[in-house]
Design an enzyme around this catalytic site. Structure first.
Site, PDB file in Angstrom:
ATOM      1  CG  HIS A 166      -0.197   0.287   2.752  1.00 15.91           C
ATOM      2  ND1 HIS A 166       0.657  -0.941   3.550  1.00 15.91           N
ATOM      3  CD2 HIS A 166      -0.199   1.230   3.410  1.00 15.91           C
ATOM      4  CE1 HIS A 166       0.518  -0.022   4.275  1.00 15.91           C
ATOM      5  NE2 HIS A 166       0.805   1.154   4.403  1.00 15.91           N
ATOM      6  CG  ASP A 196       0.281  -4.239   2.923  1.00 19.51           C
ATOM      7  OD1 ASP A 196       0.681  -3.462   1.855  1.00 19.51           O
ATOM      8  OD2 ASP A 196       0.463  -3.621   3.855  1.00 19.51           O
ATOM      9  CB  SER A 269       2.909   2.038   6.304  1.00 18.23           C
ATOM     10  OG  SER A 269       1.878   1.298   6.153  1.00 18.23           O
ATOM     11  CB  VAL A 326     -12.771 -25.145   3.362  1.00 24.92           C
ATOM     12  CG1 VAL A 326     -12.701 -26.267   2.416  1.00 24.92           C
ATOM     13  CG2 VAL A 326     -11.708 -24.445   3.663  1.00 24.92           C
TER      14      VAL A 326
END
Length: 518
Positions: A166, A196, A269, A326
């Site tokens: 991001h 990410d 980040s 699943v």
């Protein structure tokens, strides 16, 4: 009074006279004198009493954070990105991008109501509220300049850098700044939004690197530290402890996050999470906050998963995620009692995709997956984390609890997007003229989108991207003809002269998008 005792009394008297013990009080002086008596006592009396709980380990000192920062800080970089994004005239971001771009209205290049929007944001009002106020309809989105900052760390001396997806999403230019103030233009080798993780490269050699550790060896309560650029303050060091491991966040992510109380803010980040030995154990990725700032809950991507993604991005520029097919949920005590499980652990299978890898392996709703390749599945989040480290085509051994006993099954994993890999690869005609990579919807996607057919957009470029088509859109019809496979799209586009009309479903609404293919 023996010689040692006399010397101790003289020492205390001298310290008192010098004012050294002036603030200690009589109790502290008595304690010091008592210690002096103990030192003068015979050896047999000097044996310290054992602690009440002999099993408690002795206290240990803090890690030398300053030494770690001095040694490994130069391998942490500041990342600046620039580009454009769609912003409405109300000042709110219109592209869903959650990058660490600067929030100030002037830096975002927002519309005339940007200052009011920013004022409302600072006081906790939700984004987009301004457009909902009477007399303020949502204005059309416009392309506006975007600037953002993040962090990263060097993993090879030739300039390979790990960061968050991001951080570089939507960036047209990426600049990397080192601690010695050198700056380089970086190339994005690839990014994977599902985990990410992104890999970028600068043209340099002999760079400092960070050693990689093991997140699996981390224990809750263990000291960790982060280095990054919160709010642009480069190479800021913060520290805390591991709060928990294997956290699943409500964003449909398959990442088993490391939760810490390390102070992480916008700009951190992509930076490293380091253990007490200075080894990278994670990539700082998200915070849980009601204010937009740090509130004691930080989440990092385990370094093993990041490295797995890095290898694929460097080799091919994309990541192939495995799929079991699943839907699972946690096993609580009530479920454990119902299924006669020894402990409330495992992943309870709530739904099995028809024709998927799990169905082919014999999995059924009501099964509890307790192990994957011998590794215990304690919480339901452990299952997608284990599958995420595998590749499509890998065979995994599943230990399943069924009807009160354990059974062994083997599943061959499929691709995370079903037939996307083969269909998108053979989609030559639409990719050439439309600029779209398409695939059929899976049954659960059809139910969610409430459509009988259609094709989901995997990638958008060229003419379609210029017209506003986005990844995730569902192409329901082309020139009024409902489409269910890529061959139909190829045939219709081949007959088109100058343009085609795509009926696109996005966020529950349908709209026609004209695309010039002349």
């Amino acid at each position: 009074m023996n010689t040692m005792e006399l010397k101790s009394k003289k020492l205390v008297a001298a310290l008192l006279a010098a004012g050294v013990l002036g603030g200690m009080g009589a109790t502290a002086v008595d304690r010091l004198q008592s210690q002096a008596h103990a030192q003068a006592a015979p050896a047999a009396v000097q044996v310290a009493a054992a602690p009440a709980d002999a099993s408690v380990a002795p206290a240990v000192g803090l890690p030398n954070f300053s030494a770690i920062a001095a040694k490994y800080g130069p391998a942490v970089v500041n990342i600046s990105v620039s580009g454009t994004r769609k912003v409405s005239m109300n000042g709110d971001d219109d592209d869903g991008d959650d990058s660490d771009s600067a929030p100030a209205a002037a830096q975002r290049g927002a519309g005339p109501d940007a200052q009011l929007q920013e004022f409302m944001r600072q006081f906790g009002f939700p984004p987009g509220l301004l457009g909902q106020m009477p007399g303020r309809g949502r204005a059309p989105a416009q392309e506006q300049p975007m600037h953002g900052q993040g962090s990263g760390f060097i993993v090879s001396p030739d300039g390979l850098i790990l960061t968050n997806a991001h951080v570089v999403r939507g960036a047209q230019e990426v600049t990397v700044k080192l601690t010695d103030r050198r700056e380089f233009k970086a190339k994005v080798l690839g990014r994977d939004d599902k985990t990410d993780v992104a890999v970028i490269k600068i043209n340099a050699t002999g760079l400092p690197t960070l050693p990689l550790g093991s997140s699996q060896a981390l224990m809750p309560g263990e000291w960790v530290m982060a280095i990054g650029s919160p709010f642009g303050f480069e190479n800021s060091v913060t520290a805390g402890v591991v709060s928990a491991k294997g956290r699943s966040l409500p964003d449909d992510s398959a990442v088993p996050f490391i939760q810490t109380d390390v102070a992480v803010n916008p700009g951190n980040s992509g930076g490293p999470l380091l253990n007490a030995r200075g080894e990278v154990v994670g990539i700082n990725s998200q915070i849980y906050s009601r204010s937009g700032g740090y509130q004691g809950l930080s989440f990092a991507i385990p370094i093993e998963l990041a490295t797995h993604v890095q290898q694929q991005l460097v080799a091919t520029g994309k990541v192939a995620h495995a799929r079991l097919g699943v839907t699972v949920q946690d096993v609580n005590q009530a479920f454990a009692d119902s299924f006669k499980l020894p402990r409330p652990e495992g992943a309870l299978v709530a739904n099995v995709e028809a024709g998927g890898p799990a169905a082919n392996a014999g999995l059924k709703a009501g099964d509890v997956i307790t192990k994957v390749d011998g590794q215990p599945v304690v919480a339901s989040g452990d299952l997608p984390a284990a599958i995420g480290l595998a590749k499509p085509g890998d065979r995994v051994k599943l230990e399943v609890w069924r009807q009160g006993k354990a059974e062994q099954l083997t599943a061959e994993l499929g691709g995370a997007k079903g037939k996307a890999a083969t269909v998108a690869k053979s989609d030559a005609a639409p990719q050439g003229r439309l600029g779209l990579a398409l695939r059929p919807l899976q049954p659960d996607e059809k139910r969610e989108a409430k459509v009988d057919g259609g094709l989901v957009v995997e990638q958008a470029s060229g003419a379609a991207a210029r017209a506003g088509v986005q990844p995730g859109d569902v192409v329901v019809a082309v020139n009024g003809q409902p489409v269910k496979d890529v061959e139909q799209v190829r045939s219709i586009v081949a007959k088109a002269d100058k343009s085609v009309a795509l009926l696109v479903q996005r966020d529950g609404q349908q709209l026609f998008v004209p695309v010039n293919v002349g």
